[in-house]
Write an enzyme that holds these catalytic residues in place. Structure first.
Site, short mmCIF file in Angstrom:
data_model
loop_
_atom_site.label_atom_id
_atom_site.label_comp_id
_atom_site.label_asym_id
_atom_site.label_seq_id
_atom_site.Cartn_x
_atom_site.Cartn_y
_atom_site.Cartn_z
N ASP A 277 0.88 -1.17 0.00
CA ASP A 277 0.00 0.00 0.00
C ASP A 277 0.92 1.23 0.00
OD1 ASP A 277 -2.49 1.50 0.57
OD2 ASP A 277 -1.48 1.91 2.48
N ASP B 95 -0.23 5.18 0.78
CA ASP B 95 -0.55 6.23 1.77
C ASP B 95 -0.62 5.65 3.17
OD1 ASP B 95 -1.16 8.79 0.19
OD2 ASP B 95 -2.29 7.28 -0.90
N ASP C 27 -1.99 -0.22 5.92
CA ASP C 27 -2.23 0.53 7.16
C ASP C 27 -3.71 0.71 7.44
OD1 ASP C 27 -2.46 2.39 4.93
OD2 ASP C 27 -2.67 3.94 6.47
O1 LIG Z 1 -3.65 3.94 1.33
P1 LIG Z 1 -3.67 4.04 -0.14
O2 LIG Z 1 -2.29 4.13 -0.75
O3 LIG Z 1 -4.50 2.97 -0.80
O4 LIG Z 1 -4.36 5.46 -0.53
C1 LIG Z 1 -5.69 5.70 -0.30
C2 LIG Z 1 -6.03 7.16 -0.25
O5 LIG Z 1 -5.43 7.87 -1.27
C3 LIG Z 1 -5.68 7.77 1.07
O6 LIG Z 1 -6.40 7.21 2.13
MG LIG Z 2 -2.90 3.23 3.10
#
Ligand SMILES: O=P(O)(O)OC[C@H](O)CO
Ligand SMILES: [Mg+2]
Length: 284
Positions: A63, A65, A228
């Site tokens: 992942d 963010d 996360d």
């Molecule tokens: O956690 P990610 O990388 O899937 O990103 C999701 C959104 O852009 C932020 O929560």
């Molecule tokens: Mg994330």
């Protein structure tokens, strides 16, 4: 040392027997016999998996963010600013429902859960927060241990990729200071990818990611996901993959139950637990 306490001697004996190969596991009892704490973390019995019994994985999906990049704080800050205009506060129960999702999906959760949808549409919310986010994203920093782990896996020939709910424009802003590190990824699957029909917790993004490795689709049982967000852990589970969760400490423990392993930082990850090449200093 294995230290187990439970409701009665028979229970303790069973747990001791089941976990006898784990010499370093120290558990202390909670009021419920189904949960223990290990250090400061609450652990369900189903998560007390002997590392020797974990599947040996061959491919890793990250992942982005909140996992590789410390960008969740930007969303939190902006959403706090917007909600304060309505005399409301942004809390972690709402954050938990939004994080990891595609922008428009998270935006709908935001305006509906806070009861402001009559005053602010999901689309207008996205427009309003965009100006603030655009100034913040280029300052994105790596999470602790992210660079070390990505470089280690890449150097040891483990195929790695990114699967993020972020769309292309935001991905480019967030990663502009980290291009070299992200170039080590075999591929990146973004939230606006045509194959990602639904955001996390749908398995779409992780199934697309597993498909794009050399020789794909890779058997999901051979794939380890790092996440996360509760929605991301759900997506990995729905894709049939194993998942290591590195949650923000403010995330309620109820949102951590579905993960196979919970770490407080990527620095805690031991690749050998999953059949991956060990770090040099741990191997020597
Ligand atoms: O956690 P990610 O990388 O899937 O990103 C999701 C959104 O852009 C932020 O929560
Ligand atoms: Mg994330």
């Amino acid at each position: 040392m294995l230290q187990v306490c439970g409701p009665n001697a028979a229970f303790q004996g069973t747990i001791r027997y089941l976990f006898r190969p784990c010499p370093h596991l120290i558990l202390t009892p909670q009021s419920s016999p189904l949960f223990f704490t290990c250090g400061s973390r609450k652990i369900g019995l189903s998560k007390m998996v002997n590392p020797a019994c974990r599947p040996h994985v061959t491919h890793v999906i990250f992942d982005m963010d909140g996992l590789l990049l410390d960008t969740e704080k930007f969303y939190t800050e902006v959403q706090e600013i917007i909600l304060s205009r309505y005399n409301k506060t942004f809390d972690w129960s709402l954050k938990a429902k939004m994080m990891g999702k595609k922008a428009i999906e998270a935006a709908r959760v935001f305006v509906e859960e806070t009861g402001i949808s009559d005053s602010l549409t999901a689309e207008d919310f996205l427009v309003e927060r965009e100006a603030m986010l655009q100034t913040m994203f280029p300052t994105s920093e790596l999470m602790p241990g992210a660079s070390q782990l990505v470089r280690h896996l890449h150097a040891n020939g483990i195929p790695i990729c990114v699967a993020t709910g972020s769309h292309k424009r935001h991905f480019d802003l967030k990663t502009q200071r980290h291009r070299e590190l992200f170039s080590l990824m075999h591929h990146v699957v973004l939230g606006d990818d045509p194959e990602v029909k639904q955001g996390k917790p749908s398995p779409d993004i992780f199934l697309a990611a597993a498909k794009r490795f050399e020789g794909g689709p890779i058997d999901p049982r051979k794939v380890l996901v790092f996440e996360d967000a509760p929605s991301g852990v759900g997506a990995a589970r729905n894709a049939g993959m194993s998942v290591v969760m590195v949650p923000d400490p403010r995330l309620d423990s109820a949102h951590r139950e579905a993960a196979d392993q919970i770490l407080s930082s990527l620095l805690e990850f031991n690749p050998a637990d999953w059949g991956l090449p060990p770090f040099q200093d741990l191997a020597s």
